[in-house]
Design a protein around this motif. Sequence first.
Motif, PDB file in Angstrom:
ATOM      1  N   GLY A 159      12.769   9.018 -11.801  1.00  0.00           N
ATOM      2  CA  GLY A 159      11.510   8.314 -11.664  1.00  0.00           C
ATOM      3  C   GLY A 159      10.365   9.172 -12.401  1.00  0.00           C
ATOM      4  N   ALA A 160       9.413   8.676 -12.882  1.00  0.00           N
ATOM      5  CA  ALA A 160       8.281   9.465 -13.490  1.00  0.00           C
ATOM      6  C   ALA A 160       6.982   8.593 -13.441  1.00  0.00           C
ATOM      7  N   ILE A 161       5.913   9.640 -13.384  1.00  0.00           N
ATOM      8  CA  ILE A 161       4.405   8.805 -13.393  1.00  0.00           C
ATOM      9  C   ILE A 161       3.703  10.021 -14.317  1.00  0.00           C
ATOM     10  N   ALA A 162       2.755   9.226 -15.202  1.00  0.00           N
ATOM     11  CA  ALA A 162       1.861  10.158 -15.881  1.00  0.00           C
ATOM     12  C   ALA A 162       0.562   9.727 -15.523  1.00  0.00           C
ATOM     13  N   PHE A 163      -0.379  10.701 -15.604  1.00  0.00           N
ATOM     14  CA  PHE A 163      -2.066  10.688 -15.338  1.00  0.00           C
ATOM     15  C   PHE A 163      -2.522  11.726 -16.574  1.00  0.00           C
ATOM     16  N   SER A 164      -3.277  10.836 -17.342  1.00  0.00           N
ATOM     17  CA  SER A 164      -4.003  11.313 -18.530  1.00  0.00           C
ATOM     18  C   SER A 164      -5.228  11.473 -18.273  1.00  0.00           C
ATOM     19  N   ARG A 165      -6.282  12.184 -19.099  1.00  0.00           N
ATOM     20  CA  ARG A 165      -7.752  12.437 -19.193  1.00  0.00           C
ATOM     21  C   ARG A 165      -8.176  11.119 -19.868  1.00  0.00           C
ATOM     22  N   MET A 166      -9.243  10.925 -19.285  1.00  0.00           N
ATOM     23  CA  MET A 166     -10.109   9.749 -19.742  1.00  0.00           C
ATOM     24  C   MET A 166     -11.657  10.068 -19.835  1.00  0.00           C
ATOM     25  N   ALA A 167     -12.226   9.679 -20.504  1.00  0.00           N
ATOM     26  CA  ALA A 167     -13.810   9.906 -20.785  1.00  0.00           C
ATOM     27  C   ALA A 167     -14.612   8.740 -20.073  1.00  0.00           C
ATOM     28  N   VAL A 168     -15.142   8.882 -18.907  1.00  0.00           N
ATOM     29  CA  VAL A 168     -15.679   7.795 -18.167  1.00  0.00           C
ATOM     30  C   VAL A 168     -17.225   8.327 -17.689  1.00  0.00           C
ATOM     31  N   GLU A 169     -18.204   7.343 -17.828  1.00  0.00           N
ATOM     32  CA  GLU A 169     -19.575   7.656 -17.275  1.00  0.00           C
ATOM     33  C   GLU A 169     -20.201   6.671 -16.407  1.00  0.00           C
ATOM     34  N   ILE A 170     -20.914   7.429 -15.418  1.00  0.00           N
ATOM     35  CA  ILE A 170     -21.647   6.377 -14.658  1.00  0.00           C
ATOM     36  C   ILE A 170     -23.103   6.921 -14.599  1.00  0.00           C
ATOM     37  N   GLY A 171     -24.148   5.967 -14.855  1.00  0.00           N
ATOM     38  CA  GLY A 171     -25.496   6.462 -14.879  1.00  0.00           C
ATOM     39  C   GLY A 171     -25.690   7.577 -15.921  1.00  0.00           C
ATOM     40  N   GLY A 172     -24.826   7.525 -16.956  1.00  0.00           N
ATOM     41  CA  GLY A 172     -25.089   8.304 -18.052  1.00  0.00           C
ATOM     42  C   GLY A 172     -24.454   9.782 -17.908  1.00  0.00           C
ATOM     43  N   LYS A 173     -23.707   9.985 -16.686  1.00  0.00           N
ATOM     44  CA  LYS A 173     -23.195  11.470 -16.375  1.00  0.00           C
ATOM     45  C   LYS A 173     -21.661  11.134 -16.324  1.00  0.00           C
ATOM     46  N   PRO A 174     -21.005  12.237 -16.870  1.00  0.00           N
ATOM     47  CA  PRO A 174     -19.531  12.154 -16.881  1.00  0.00           C
ATOM     48  C   PRO A 174     -18.846  12.259 -15.619  1.00  0.00           C
ATOM     49  N   ILE A 175     -17.831  11.345 -15.421  1.00  0.00           N
ATOM     50  CA  ILE A 175     -17.156  11.307 -14.187  1.00  0.00           C
ATOM     51  C   ILE A 175     -15.955  11.514 -14.289  1.00  0.00           C
ATOM     52  N   ASN A 176     -15.266  12.625 -13.405  1.00  0.00           N
ATOM     53  CA  ASN A 176     -14.028  13.378 -13.607  1.00  0.00           C
ATOM     54  C   ASN A 176     -12.749  11.976 -13.434  1.00  0.00           C
ATOM     55  N   SER A 177     -12.169  11.525 -14.499  1.00  0.00           N
ATOM     56  CA  SER A 177     -11.350  10.135 -14.130  1.00  0.00           C
ATOM     57  C   SER A 177      -9.953  10.520 -15.006  1.00  0.00           C
ATOM     58  N   VAL A 178      -8.981   9.648 -14.720  1.00  0.00           N
ATOM     59  CA  VAL A 178      -7.728   9.851 -15.067  1.00  0.00           C
ATOM     60  C   VAL A 178      -7.347   8.202 -15.408  1.00  0.00           C
ATOM     61  N   ALA A 179      -6.453   8.094 -16.365  1.00  0.00           N
ATOM     62  CA  ALA A 179      -5.454   7.009 -16.420  1.00  0.00           C
ATOM     63  C   ALA A 179      -4.045   6.967 -15.916  1.00  0.00           C
ATOM     64  N   LEU A 180      -3.625   6.187 -14.996  1.00  0.00           N
ATOM     65  CA  LEU A 180      -2.241   6.178 -14.659  1.00  0.00           C
ATOM     66  C   LEU A 180      -1.516   5.374 -15.597  1.00  0.00           C
ATOM     67  N   ALA A 181      -0.520   5.877 -16.359  1.00  0.00           N
ATOM     68  CA  ALA A 181       0.274   5.197 -17.132  1.00  0.00           C
ATOM     69  C   ALA A 181       1.193   6.057 -18.044  1.00  0.00           C
ATOM     70  N   PRO A 182       2.409   5.871 -18.483  1.00  0.00           N
ATOM     71  CA  PRO A 182       3.129   5.076 -17.569  1.00  0.00           C
ATOM     72  C   PRO A 182       3.694   5.314 -16.194  1.00  0.00           C
ATOM     73  N   ILE A 183       4.385   4.649 -15.588  1.00  0.00           N
ATOM     74  CA  ILE A 183       5.212   4.661 -14.141  1.00  0.00           C
ATOM     75  C   ILE A 183       6.574   4.136 -14.721  1.00  0.00           C
ATOM     76  N   ALA A 184       7.595   4.714 -14.481  1.00  0.00           N
ATOM     77  CA  ALA A 184       8.987   4.346 -14.772  1.00  0.00           C
ATOM     78  C   ALA A 184       9.890   4.854 -13.708  1.00  0.00           C
ATOM     79  N   VAL A 185      10.907   4.013 -13.323  1.00  0.00           N
ATOM     80  CA  VAL A 185      11.715   4.167 -12.284  1.00  0.00           C
ATOM     81  C   VAL A 185      13.247   3.551 -12.969  1.00  0.00           C
ATOM     82  N   ALA A 186      14.085   4.417 -12.776  1.00  0.00           N
ATOM     83  CA  ALA A 186      15.543   4.021 -13.406  1.00  0.00           C
ATOM     84  C   ALA A 186      15.826   2.585 -12.442  1.00  0.00           C
ATOM     85  N   ARG A 187      16.567   1.738 -13.300  1.00  0.00           N
ATOM     86  CA  ARG A 187      16.796   0.318 -12.829  1.00  0.00           C
ATOM     87  C   ARG A 187      17.550   0.455 -11.490  1.00  0.00           C
ATOM     88  N   GLU A 188      18.602   1.332 -11.244  1.00  0.00           N
ATOM     89  CA  GLU A 188      19.333   1.340 -10.062  1.00  0.00           C
ATOM     90  C   GLU A 188      18.448   1.845  -8.809  1.00  0.00           C
TER      91      GLU A 188
END
Length: 175
Positions: free
Chosen positions: A58-87
């Motif tokens: 299995g594996a999971i990836a988290f990557s950098r995102m550019a996110v703003e709230i109130g005009g300020k950058p917020i430390n954020s990530v995207a979860l994608a993809p996630i994979a698990v062997a069929r068995e």
Amino acid sequence: MTITIRPAQGADVAALDALLVASFPAPAEAALVRDLCVEGDMVLMLVAIDEATDALIGAIAFSRMAVEIGGKPINSVALAPIAVAREWRQQGVGEALVAAGLERLEKEGVVLCFALGDPAFYGRFGFAADVANGFNSPYAGEYFLAAPLQGGLIPCGVRGAATHAPAFARLGDAA
């Protein structure tokens, strides 16, 4: 069943690529992970290892995102993809990967984690559409979810852009 979850290593590349290609109907997700790594946008990549066979299951990836709230950058990530062997599906591997990833990200000061997927699955980890609602994203909708980390506190202010790494824009091209 005993598994170990650890950060991906250089020696995992071939097995990781094979898992991603086998887990999805098109090679787009494998290309996404390669692009995120090459372009420096990968924040965290975890793998699940079957302790009995030392196989990557299995594996999971988290990557950098550019996110703003109130005009300020917020430390954020995207979860994608996630994979698990069929068995190994339906045995808690995916859940263990998500939980381990979110725990690490919280310790590293990430405020929000976004995902695009089934609210029933991701809701178990605190992801909700109402948290992602209001962010300007091409993925906005009922399956665009976010989980607040850092004790669930989200900064106040108008929600601005939630921009994924450039590799996501090419995801449809690789399918």
